[in-house]
Motif scaffolding. Structure first.
Motif, PDB file in Angstrom:
ATOM      1  N   GLU A   1       0.808  -1.215   0.000  1.00  0.00           N
ATOM      2  CA  GLU A   1       0.000   0.000   0.000  1.00  0.00           C
ATOM      3  C   GLU A   1       0.845   1.270   0.000  1.00  0.00           C
ATOM      4  O   GLU A   1       0.381   2.318  -0.443  1.00  0.00           O
ATOM      5  CB  GLU A   1      -0.942   0.024   1.213  1.00  0.00           C
ATOM      6  N   LYS A   2       2.052   1.169   0.530  1.00  0.00           N
ATOM      7  CA  LYS A   2       2.895   2.366   0.539  1.00  0.00           C
ATOM      8  C   LYS A   2       4.367   1.990   0.561  1.00  0.00           C
ATOM      9  O   LYS A   2       4.742   0.863   0.904  1.00  0.00           O
ATOM     10  CB  LYS A   2       2.558   3.267   1.732  1.00  0.00           C
ATOM     11  N   LEU A   3       5.165   2.954   0.168  1.00  0.00           N
ATOM     12  CA  LEU A   3       6.618   2.809   0.155  1.00  0.00           C
ATOM     13  C   LEU A   3       7.215   3.804   1.139  1.00  0.00           C
ATOM     14  O   LEU A   3       6.808   4.975   1.178  1.00  0.00           O
ATOM     15  CB  LEU A   3       7.138   3.066  -1.267  1.00  0.00           C
ATOM     16  N   VAL A   4       8.155   3.333   1.937  1.00  0.00           N
ATOM     17  CA  VAL A   4       8.848   4.177   2.914  1.00  0.00           C
ATOM     18  C   VAL A   4      10.257   4.443   2.409  1.00  0.00           C
ATOM     19  O   VAL A   4      10.984   3.507   2.029  1.00  0.00           O
ATOM     20  CB  VAL A   4       8.897   3.500   4.303  1.00  0.00           C
ATOM     21  N   ALA A   5      10.649   5.711   2.368  1.00  0.00           N
ATOM     22  CA  ALA A   5      11.945   6.069   1.795  1.00  0.00           C
ATOM     23  C   ALA A   5      12.615   7.180   2.594  1.00  0.00           C
ATOM     24  O   ALA A   5      11.987   7.808   3.463  1.00  0.00           O
ATOM     25  CB  ALA A   5      11.778   6.504   0.342  1.00  0.00           C
ATOM     26  N   THR A   6      13.870   7.417   2.313  1.00  0.00           N
ATOM     27  CA  THR A   6      14.610   8.531   2.902  1.00  0.00           C
ATOM     28  C   THR A   6      15.361   9.263   1.795  1.00  0.00           C
ATOM     29  O   THR A   6      15.639   8.703   0.736  1.00  0.00           O
ATOM     30  CB  THR A   6      15.631   8.060   3.949  1.00  0.00           C
ATOM     31  N   ARG A   7      15.710  10.513   2.077  1.00  0.00           N
ATOM     32  CA  ARG A   7      16.559  11.286   1.175  1.00  0.00           C
ATOM     33  C   ARG A   7      18.013  10.877   1.377  1.00  0.00           C
ATOM     34  O   ARG A   7      18.419  10.468   2.475  1.00  0.00           O
ATOM     35  CB  ARG A   7      16.403  12.779   1.451  1.00  0.00           C
ATOM     36  N   LEU A   8      18.775  10.979   0.304  1.00  0.00           N
ATOM     37  CA  LEU A   8      20.191  10.628   0.360  1.00  0.00           C
ATOM     38  C   LEU A   8      21.042  11.818  -0.057  1.00  0.00           C
ATOM     39  O   LEU A   8      20.590  12.681  -0.819  1.00  0.00           O
ATOM     40  CB  LEU A   8      20.483   9.456  -0.579  1.00  0.00           C
ATOM     41  N   GLU A   9      22.265  11.855   0.433  1.00  0.00           N
ATOM     42  CA  GLU A   9      23.236  12.811  -0.082  1.00  0.00           C
ATOM     43  C   GLU A   9      24.481  12.045  -0.480  1.00  0.00           C
ATOM     44  O   GLU A   9      24.841  11.038   0.130  1.00  0.00           O
ATOM     45  CB  GLU A   9      23.559  13.884   0.961  1.00  0.00           C
ATOM     46  N   TRP A  10      25.103  12.529  -1.546  1.00  0.00           N
ATOM     47  CA  TRP A  10      26.284  11.862  -2.100  1.00  0.00           C
ATOM     48  C   TRP A  10      27.512  12.725  -1.838  1.00  0.00           C
ATOM     49  O   TRP A  10      27.550  13.898  -2.201  1.00  0.00           O
ATOM     50  CB  TRP A  10      26.097  11.626  -3.594  1.00  0.00           C
ATOM     51  N   LEU A  11      28.507  12.111  -1.207  1.00  0.00           N
ATOM     52  CA  LEU A  11      29.719  12.820  -0.836  1.00  0.00           C
ATOM     53  C   LEU A  11      30.933  12.078  -1.372  1.00  0.00           C
ATOM     54  O   LEU A  11      30.946  10.850  -1.443  1.00  0.00           O
ATOM     55  CB  LEU A  11      29.822  12.947   0.687  1.00  0.00           C
ATOM     56  N   LYS A  12      31.960  12.837  -1.725  1.00  0.00           N
ATOM     57  CA  LYS A  12      33.181  12.230  -2.239  1.00  0.00           C
ATOM     58  C   LYS A  12      34.077  11.814  -1.089  1.00  0.00           C
ATOM     59  O   LYS A  12      34.382  12.602  -0.197  1.00  0.00           O
ATOM     60  CB  LYS A  12      33.930  13.195  -3.155  1.00  0.00           C
ATOM     61  N   ASP A  13      34.484  10.528  -1.120  1.00  0.00           N
ATOM     62  CA  ASP A  13      35.403  10.022  -0.105  1.00  0.00           C
ATOM     63  C   ASP A  13      36.792  10.616  -0.341  1.00  0.00           C
ATOM     64  O   ASP A  13      37.359  10.484  -1.427  1.00  0.00           O
ATOM     65  CB  ASP A  13      35.446   8.489  -0.181  1.00  0.00           C
ATOM     66  N   LYS A  14      37.327  11.280   0.670  1.00  0.00           N
ATOM     67  CA  LYS A  14      38.619  11.965   0.511  1.00  0.00           C
ATOM     68  C   LYS A  14      39.758  10.988   0.250  1.00  0.00           C
ATOM     69  O   LYS A  14      40.717  11.308  -0.444  1.00  0.00           O
ATOM     70  CB  LYS A  14      38.915  12.796   1.750  1.00  0.00           C
ATOM     71  N   ALA A  15      39.651   9.797   0.792  1.00  0.00           N
ATOM     72  CA  ALA A  15      40.740   8.827   0.641  1.00  0.00           C
ATOM     73  C   ALA A  15      40.751   8.175  -0.743  1.00  0.00           C
ATOM     74  O   ALA A  15      41.795   8.019  -1.358  1.00  0.00           O
ATOM     75  CB  ALA A  15      40.639   7.762   1.729  1.00  0.00           C
ATOM     76  N   THR A  16      39.555   7.798  -1.233  1.00  0.00           N
ATOM     77  CA  THR A  16      39.477   7.055  -2.500  1.00  0.00           C
ATOM     78  C   THR A  16      38.997   7.889  -3.678  1.00  0.00           C
ATOM     79  O   THR A  16      39.194   7.501  -4.826  1.00  0.00           O
ATOM     80  CB  THR A  16      38.526   5.854  -2.332  1.00  0.00           C
ATOM     81  N   GLY A  17      38.358   9.005  -3.398  1.00  0.00           N
ATOM     82  CA  GLY A  17      37.802   9.818  -4.469  1.00  0.00           C
ATOM     83  C   GLY A  17      36.457   9.314  -4.968  1.00  0.00           C
ATOM     84  O   GLY A  17      35.855   9.917  -5.854  1.00  0.00           O
ATOM     85  N   GLN A  18      35.978   8.205  -4.405  1.00  0.00           N
ATOM     86  CA  GLN A  18      34.702   7.641  -4.828  1.00  0.00           C
ATOM     87  C   GLN A  18      33.542   8.368  -4.162  1.00  0.00           C
ATOM     88  O   GLN A  18      33.663   8.892  -3.056  1.00  0.00           O
ATOM     89  CB  GLN A  18      34.646   6.156  -4.474  1.00  0.00           C
ATOM     90  N   MET A  19      32.406   8.386  -4.877  1.00  0.00           N
ATOM     91  CA  MET A  19      31.195   8.970  -4.324  1.00  0.00           C
ATOM     92  C   MET A  19      30.499   7.936  -3.443  1.00  0.00           C
ATOM     93  O   MET A  19      30.314   6.794  -3.847  1.00  0.00           O
ATOM     94  CB  MET A  19      30.256   9.419  -5.440  1.00  0.00           C
ATOM     95  N   LYS A  20      30.143   8.357  -2.245  1.00  0.00           N
ATOM     96  CA  LYS A  20      29.442   7.476  -1.315  1.00  0.00           C
ATOM     97  C   LYS A  20      28.181   8.178  -0.814  1.00  0.00           C
ATOM     98  O   LYS A  20      28.143   9.393  -0.686  1.00  0.00           O
ATOM     99  CB  LYS A  20      30.341   7.109  -0.135  1.00  0.00           C
ATOM    100  N   MET A  21      27.158   7.364  -0.553  1.00  0.00           N
ATOM    101  CA  MET A  21      25.889   7.949  -0.138  1.00  0.00           C
ATOM    102  C   MET A  21      25.675   7.764   1.360  1.00  0.00           C
ATOM    103  O   MET A  21      26.211   6.847   1.981  1.00  0.00           O
ATOM    104  CB  MET A  21      24.725   7.301  -0.891  1.00  0.00           C
ATOM    105  N   ARG A  22      24.896   8.682   1.911  1.00  0.00           N
ATOM    106  CA  ARG A  22      24.456   8.539   3.297  1.00  0.00           C
ATOM    107  C   ARG A  22      23.076   9.166   3.424  1.00  0.00           C
ATOM    108  O   ARG A  22      22.700  10.054   2.653  1.00  0.00           O
ATOM    109  CB  ARG A  22      25.435   9.188   4.254  1.00  0.00           C
ATOM    110  N   GLU A  23      22.324   8.674   4.385  1.00  0.00           N
ATOM    111  CA  GLU A  23      20.967   9.170   4.576  1.00  0.00           C
ATOM    112  C   GLU A  23      20.988  10.575   5.168  1.00  0.00           C
ATOM    113  O   GLU A  23      21.821  10.904   6.010  1.00  0.00           O
ATOM    114  CB  GLU A  23      20.197   8.233   5.497  1.00  0.00           C
ATOM    115  N   VAL A  24      20.050  11.374   4.712  1.00  0.00           N
ATOM    116  CA  VAL A  24      19.870  12.705   5.274  1.00  0.00           C
ATOM    117  C   VAL A  24      19.043  12.568   6.546  1.00  0.00           C
ATOM    118  O   VAL A  24      17.988  11.932   6.543  1.00  0.00           O
ATOM    119  CB  VAL A  24      19.168  13.636   4.269  1.00  0.00           C
ATOM    120  N   LYS A  25      19.529  13.149   7.620  1.00  0.00           N
ATOM    121  CA  LYS A  25      18.862  13.014   8.920  1.00  0.00           C
ATOM    122  C   LYS A  25      17.436  13.563   8.865  1.00  0.00           C
ATOM    123  O   LYS A  25      17.175  14.619   8.284  1.00  0.00           O
ATOM    124  CB  LYS A  25      19.670  13.749   9.990  1.00  0.00           C
TER     125      LYS A  25
END
Length: 487
Positions: A372-396
């Motif tokens: 009946e419904k979908l539960v979701a969160t917003r994400l933000e994408w940040l560049k890892d300083k060590a690897t240069g890769q983009m990583k995501m984390r949930e927005v509080k």
């Protein structure tokens, strides 16, 4: 080029589209080819650029400047010959290819690209209308037999090339009709299946044998009602075997509520509608009529789900993408001539769809076993300083819910179905694809070759055609010691 200043004189013209409110009432194609005069003017936009990056950007290396010039000169027959010299099925790519050639067009660096895809579409349709696309049976037969497992674009391209080289080719397909992804993965409003049927008629006249409803593998893995051929039987009856099935294992979303009714893989949804359009009876069809649909995945398959849902009469359609929203325009000085990341709005999106980016699905909820419904969160994408890769984390504190009566998982495909590779005893690479290189397309088992999505992973139709053609040359060299087929 015939019109050396054409790129400065003429603007890009797009093909005509039927209005959304009209095309949503049917399943037919709604994009019209350019008129011959429009194509001639668009061909005149092709620059004398020296290095044709478009040819390098095209996976089948279409000789684009040549047929643009021939179209400008109205030499349609020679334009068709040039086009068919590198591409077995331009009627498919002229409709559904995303056109990496246009991204690589030199004119695209500081203007709008030459309309390569629309010119290609016009050339091949003129060829069919004039009766120039005819069977090309071989002058002699070699006595060699080749089996091709899978009838998608890679398998069909490989089959046609090998048949024209004089080999006896049999194409095995587990579905009830030939065409693979072209037949059942792409909606009719993007590719009407009559285009596949006329190609199959040509290939049959060239000597290709088609065996639908035939499963190649172990009997315990076959669906009821299919003819089963084991790998041992296939290898005993043929001089070479090509594995050209698709990357059919979809990426799942293992979150709470995944088991609820109403949560489906996108390809199951699309395949059913294509079968219904063919006149097949589906016992329990997945239908979006009157439902609030959520499509998870922002690629072409997700877009196809949007267009199909709207034609079925969905109450609303929302599409979520895990990644961040791309820019409206790419930085061409950084990306050209490579395929850029930018916001792409398909014809299906224009028909009605709410789109949202950087959304992570947390759970599905419902009652009585029905979503009946979908539960979701917003994400933000940040560049890892060590690897240069983009990583995501949930927005509080960004958790939200959306009504969802039907959820379609369109997050791509991870690998071929492993049971096929295991049945042949073929080694897989780290991603689960058949292990074979692009030098000879040989697998780890003698006489067995692999091409297309089964070898490279999920990709474009034009890449599948390229691999099918190149694999055909390798098979021909293996059987005959040398080959005159183009690579």
């Amino acid at each position: 080029m015939g019109k050396i200043t054409g790129f400065m004189e003429f603007a890009r013209v797009k093909p005509a589209y039927e209005a959304p409110e009209s095309r949503l009432r049917h399943w037919k194609e709604f994009v019209s080819p350019l008129t011959e005069e429009q194509a001639r003017i668009q061909g005149a936009r092709c620059m004398d650029c020296g290095v044709p990056f478009c040819t390098h950007g095209c996976p089948v290396n279409n000789i684009i400047p040549d047929w643009n010039d021939l179209v400008y000169r109205q030499d349609w027959k020679r334009a068709l010959d040039v086009l068919l010299s590198t591409n077995n099925f331009p009627e498919f790519t002229g409709r559904i290819c995303p056109a990496p050639c246009e991204a690589a067009c030199t004119l695209n660096l500081n203007d709008t690209a030459v309309g390569i895809k629309s010119i290609e579409h016009t050339i091949i349709e003129r060829g069919w209308q004039e009766g120039w696309v005819v069977p090309q049976p071989p002058a002699r037969k070699t006595g060699k037999r080749v089996a091709i497992v899978g009838s998608g674009p890679a398998g069909l391209a490989c089959a046609q090339q090998l048949a024209r080289a004089g080999h006896s080719v049999s194409v095995y397909e587990k579905s009830n009709r030939i065409g693979g992804l072209l037949r059942y993965g792409i909606p009719d409003f993007k590719l009407e299946k009559s285009h596949i049927d006329r190609r199959l008629a040509q290939m049959e006249a060239e000597g290709v044998e088609f065996l639908p409803s035939t499963y190649v593998g172990r009997p315990e893995h076959a669906e009821d009602g299919l003819t089963v051929v084991t790998p041992e039987e296939l290898l005993a009856q043929h001089d070479a075997v090509v594995l050209a099935g698709g990357s059919e294992q979809p990426r799942d979303l293992p979150v709470p509520g995944r088991e609820l009714r109403g949560v489906h893989f996108a390809m199951d949804f699309l395949r059913q509608q294509n079968k219904i359009n063919h006149g097949d009876r589906i016992a329990k069809p997945i239908n979006a009529k009157g439902k609030h649909v959520v499509v998870i995945g922002g690629g072409d398959t997700g877009s196809d789900c949007v267009g199909t849902s709207n034609r079925q009469g969905a109450a609303s359609v929302t599409q979520f993408e895990l990644m961040f929203r791309p820019p409206e325009e790419e930085d061409k000085l950084l990306t050209w001539p490579y395929w850029p990341i930018r916001l792409r709005t398909s014809s299906s999106h224009e028909e009605g769809c709410q789109r949202d980016w950087a959304v992570g699905t947390q759970a599905f909820e419902g009652k009585g076993g029905k979503v009946e419904k979908l539960v979701a969160t917003r994400l933000e994408w940040l560049k890892d300083k060590a690897t240069g890769q983009m990583k995501m984390r949930e927005v509080k504190d960004s958790r939200f819910e959306i009504q969802a009566d039907l959820v379609l998982l369109a997050m791509g495909f991870v690998s071929p179905v492993r049971s096929v590779l295991d049945a042949f005893g073929v080694d897989a690479d780290g991603r689960g694809n058949a292990r074979a290189n692009t030098d000879d397309y040989c697998s780890s088992r003698a006489k067995v070759f692999a091409a297309g999505d089964m070898r490279r992973g999920q990709s474009l139709v034009v890449w599948a055609i390229r691999e099918g053609r190149q694999c055909a040359r390798s098979v021909d060299e293996y059987l005959m010691g040398a080959s005159v087929l183009p690579r």
